[in-house]
Write a protein that holds these residues in place. Structure first.
Motif, PDB file in Angstrom:
ATOM      1  N   PHE A   8       0.843  -1.190   0.000  1.00  0.00           N
ATOM      2  CA  PHE A   8       0.000   0.000   0.000  1.00  0.00           C
ATOM      3  C   PHE A   8       0.885   1.249   0.000  1.00  0.00           C
ATOM      4  CE2 PHE A   8      -2.734   3.252   1.918  1.00  0.00           C
ATOM      5  CZ  PHE A   8      -3.905   3.046   1.220  1.00  0.00           C
ATOM      6  N   PRO A   9       0.596   2.232  -0.867  1.00  0.00           N
ATOM      7  CA  PRO A   9       1.495   3.394  -0.973  1.00  0.00           C
ATOM      8  C   PRO A   9       1.535   4.217   0.308  1.00  0.00           C
ATOM      9  CG  PRO A   9      -0.516   3.760  -2.226  1.00  0.00           C
ATOM     10  CD  PRO A   9      -0.543   2.322  -1.795  1.00  0.00           C
ATOM     11  N   SER A  10       2.731   4.573   0.734  1.00  0.00           N
ATOM     12  CA  SER A  10       2.872   5.416   1.912  1.00  0.00           C
ATOM     13  C   SER A  10       2.679   6.867   1.518  1.00  0.00           C
ATOM     14  CB  SER A  10       4.252   5.239   2.548  1.00  0.00           C
ATOM     15  OG  SER A  10       5.231   5.946   1.813  1.00  0.00           O
ATOM     16  N   HIS A  11       2.468   7.731   2.528  1.00  0.00           N
ATOM     17  CA  HIS A  11       2.278   9.146   2.219  1.00  0.00           C
ATOM     18  C   HIS A  11       3.588   9.824   1.860  1.00  0.00           C
ATOM     19  CE1 HIS A  11       2.586   8.480   6.572  1.00  0.00           C
ATOM     20  NE2 HIS A  11       3.288   9.578   6.619  1.00  0.00           N
TER      21      HIS A  11
ATOM     22  N   PHE B 107     -10.816  13.689   7.516  1.00  0.00           N
ATOM     23  CA  PHE B 107     -10.866  13.446   8.962  1.00  0.00           C
ATOM     24  C   PHE B 107     -10.337  14.696   9.662  1.00  0.00           C
ATOM     25  CE2 PHE B 107     -10.301   9.678  12.104  1.00  0.00           C
ATOM     26  CZ  PHE B 107     -10.992  10.380  13.067  1.00  0.00           C
ATOM     27  N   SER B 108     -11.240  15.646   9.844  1.00  0.00           N
ATOM     28  CA  SER B 108     -10.875  16.931  10.446  1.00  0.00           C
ATOM     29  C   SER B 108     -11.949  17.319  11.453  1.00  0.00           C
ATOM     30  CB  SER B 108     -10.773  18.014   9.367  1.00  0.00           C
ATOM     31  OG  SER B 108     -12.043  18.263   8.786  1.00  0.00           O
ATOM     32  N   PRO B 109     -11.685  18.308  12.301  1.00  0.00           N
ATOM     33  CA  PRO B 109     -12.706  18.724  13.269  1.00  0.00           C
ATOM     34  C   PRO B 109     -14.028  19.100  12.631  1.00  0.00           C
ATOM     35  CG  PRO B 109     -10.584  19.664  13.867  1.00  0.00           C
ATOM     36  CD  PRO B 109     -10.398  19.001  12.529  1.00  0.00           C
ATOM     37  N   ASP B 110     -13.986  19.750  11.471  1.00  0.00           N
ATOM     38  CA  ASP B 110     -15.224  20.174  10.818  1.00  0.00           C
ATOM     39  C   ASP B 110     -16.063  18.989  10.339  1.00  0.00           C
ATOM     40  OD1 ASP B 110     -14.613  22.808  11.245  1.00  0.00           O
ATOM     41  OD2 ASP B 110     -13.676  23.098   9.273  1.00  0.00           O
ATOM     42  N   ASN B 111     -15.388  17.871  10.023  1.00  0.00           N
ATOM     43  CA  ASN B 111     -16.092  16.711   9.488  1.00  0.00           C
ATOM     44  C   ASN B 111     -16.189  15.565  10.492  1.00  0.00           C
ATOM     45  OD1 ASN B 111     -16.712  17.644   6.908  1.00  0.00           O
ATOM     46  ND2 ASN B 111     -14.700  17.113   6.118  1.00  0.00           N
TER      47      ASN B 111
ATOM     48  N   ILE C 169      -8.538   4.354   5.994  1.00  0.00           N
ATOM     49  CA  ILE C 169      -8.074   5.649   6.490  1.00  0.00           C
ATOM     50  C   ILE C 169      -6.596   5.771   6.153  1.00  0.00           C
ATOM     51  CG2 ILE C 169      -7.746   7.115   8.514  1.00  0.00           C
ATOM     52  CD1 ILE C 169     -10.094   5.748   9.820  1.00  0.00           C
ATOM     53  N   PHE C 170      -6.213   6.889   5.537  1.00  0.00           N
ATOM     54  CA  PHE C 170      -4.818   7.075   5.150  1.00  0.00           C
ATOM     55  C   PHE C 170      -4.490   8.557   5.163  1.00  0.00           C
ATOM     56  CE2 PHE C 170      -7.381   7.233   1.366  1.00  0.00           C
ATOM     57  CZ  PHE C 170      -6.869   8.295   0.645  1.00  0.00           C
TER      58      PHE C 170
ATOM     59  N   GLU D 197      -2.918  15.671   5.471  1.00  0.00           N
ATOM     60  CA  GLU D 197      -4.365  15.583   5.616  1.00  0.00           C
ATOM     61  C   GLU D 197      -4.799  14.122   5.705  1.00  0.00           C
ATOM     62  OE1 GLU D 197      -7.882  18.127   3.601  1.00  0.00           O
ATOM     63  OE2 GLU D 197      -6.802  16.821   2.223  1.00  0.00           O
ATOM     64  N   VAL D 198      -5.657  13.815   6.668  1.00  0.00           N
ATOM     65  CA  VAL D 198      -6.122  12.442   6.871  1.00  0.00           C
ATOM     66  C   VAL D 198      -7.463  12.260   6.169  1.00  0.00           C
ATOM     67  CG1 VAL D 198      -6.771  10.693   8.572  1.00  0.00           C
ATOM     68  CG2 VAL D 198      -4.891  12.282   9.061  1.00  0.00           C
TER      69      VAL D 198
END
Length: 487
Positions: free
Chosen positions: A93-96, A281-285, A430-431, A437-438
């Motif tokens: 799986f590709p890493s960031h 995956f952020s506070p707003d969402n 999840i990545f 950015e998650v």
């Protein structure tokens, strides 16, 4: 004969192995060994297989070949290669870090020029790649560019170029691909649908505004069997149609032709489905993420595979209260949802409905750092050693009862960016993108969901530490935290 007996016979003959001594070494009688060699009996248990490998002095490659043949005969080639494809997807799986910002191609560098004709015949892959390069960079330079793709992820140049375009919301990429309605494999025994997923993921990692759509068909007959131009790329002012092998095509810059092809593409899009639903995956969402991940069927078993240990069931309300970042927008709502989510995870764990597979390295990283990639750092402050010890005691108990398993080779070094979770009919990936950015992807296509679930439900014991070994490993880490040797 069977695949296992064929390979076993080959090694016996090429290495001049005496059957009776090998049968005696393995604790079998001579007739049983001959039935195994002739394929008249099912493959032996794994412990007998290991003895055969040792007696014949097989090299690691030969041993792997015999073990693969043992698996193929035991569970059938289609199931074996399907699960092997999932294992390869997980391991690679590709890493960031796969694409560095320094590698991105910035569209302002392109030199604009107009072709002499609005219809150009292309007769080589080099010519086709040249026009793809020009089309992509030209469109990326526009204030609101759009690229439409109707093709399979087999043209490596297209997907490498897309994954290295400078990301941004100004460029929209829509992609339609065909999936096999039934399991189909490449000549190298790779599950085709999963291979396509692997090929396109670097585009998601790069941060491009990319949406993937799919429909079902027979890929081979549709794309490789006397179809003239099954591949199409559209931009604002150009179109490229070409063959599946990328050797012949036609480039158009005629406005009427482009408009007609775009209308056709849009009608196709209406008949397709999205492969993933993407959420940041952020506070707003956080509320959307909460509903997706934590409000799935409470009665369905949960299977999770990730590099780090899952500690969320052991984040008590008091630990969360002490470590939570109250400066977040909507902090009260996030805290309330997180408390309910972690309590739900503990409830499912207590009800023996949760199975978590993780690596020893990931466990050690959490213990040493007080951080977990399960939760973006913006949501919480670093866990204290005392909090880590409390959570790890829960992990130790879960290792003892078998709901938490530590992975061994070949999954002991899975990429740090892979987090796969399936609960009932909900599957998520999840990545982290290159910019930190998650992202959370909900898998929409049932075939992929079933493929991942089948693998997670049928992992062999050889993939894991024993429960005793895992619990002892966690206990050793706890002792090191208590005496301060990890700080």
């Amino acid at each position: 004969m069977s695949t296992f007996s064929d390979v076993l016979t080959e090694y016996i003959n090429t290495k001049n192995i005496k059957v009776f001594p090998m049968a005696k070494y393995c604790g079998l009688d001579r007739s049983t060994m001959y039935k195994l060699i002739s394929g008249k009996r099912n493959p032996p248990p794994r412990d007998i297989l290991k003895k055969m490998i040792l007696f014949m002095h097989l090299t690691p490659t030969e041993a792997q070949h015999l073990e693969e043949a043992w698996n193929v005969t035991r569970i059938g080639p289609e199931i074996y290669y399907k699960r092997k494809s999932v294992e390869n997807f997980i391991c690679h799986f590709p890493s960031h870090f796969s694409v560095s910002p320094d590698e991105f191609i910035f569209s302002s560098k392109i030199v604009q020029h107009n072709p002499d004709s609005d219809c150009i015949a292309l007769t080589s892959m080099q010519q086709i790649n040249y026009f793809i390069h020009k089309m992509f960079l030209t469109e990326a330079s526009r204030s609101s560019g759009k690229i439409s793709l109707l093709l399979q992820p087999e043209h490596e140049f297209v997907f490498h170029l897309l994954s290295t375009l400078a990301p941004g919301d100004a460029l929209e990429v829509q992609h339609i691909l065909c999936l096999n309605s039934q399991d189909a494999f490449t000549e190298h025994h790779e599950l085709i649908n999963l291979k396509y997923l692997y090929e396109i993921f670097p585009i998601y990692m790069s941060g491009l505004n990319y949406t993937l759509w799919y429909y079902y068909d027979n890929i081979h007959s549709h794309y490789h069997n006397m179809n003239i131009f099954p591949c199409m790329i559209l931009t604002s002012d150009s179109a490229l149609l070409y063959t599946a092998d990328g050797q012949s095509g036609i480039f158009y810059s005629n406005t009427a032709v482009i408009h007609m092809l775009q209308e056709i593409y849009d009608t196709y899009l209406e008949q397709c489905s999205q492969l993933f639903l993407a959420t940041t995956f952020s506070p707003d969402n956080f509320s959307n993420v909460f509903r997706t991940v934590f409000e799935a069927d409470e009665t369905a078993p949960t299977f999770a595979l990730q590099p780090e240990v899952c500690v969320t069931p052991f984040i008590s309300e008091s630990i969360l209260r002490e470590s939570f970042n109250y400066e977040l927008p909507h902090s009260e709502e996030i805290f309330r949802n997180a408390t309910a989510a972690f309590a739900g995870n503990m409830r499912r764990l207590t009800d023996s409905q949760t199975f978590v597979y993780f690596t020893a390295d990931g466990l050690m990283q959490f213990a040493a750092s007080g951080r977990t990639a399960e939760i973006p750092e913006i949501f919480y402050h670093k866990f204290t050693p005392e909090q880590r010890i409390q959570m790890l005691r829960g992990v130790e108990a879960s290792c003892r009862d078998g709901s938490y398993r530590i992975l061994q080779n070949p999954l002991n070094h899975i990429p740090s960016n892979l987090h796969l979770c399936i609960r009932g009919n909900i599957g998520t990936l999840i990545f982290q993108k290159f910019n930190g950015e998650v992202m959370l992807f909900t898998i929409q296509e049932y075939g992929l969901l079933e493929t991942f679930l089948d693998y997670l439900q049928n992992m062999q014991e050889s993939c894991f530490y024993t429960t005793e070994e895992a619990a002892a490993y966690v206990q050793d880490i706890i002792c090191r935290l208590e005496n301060g040797s990890l700080e």
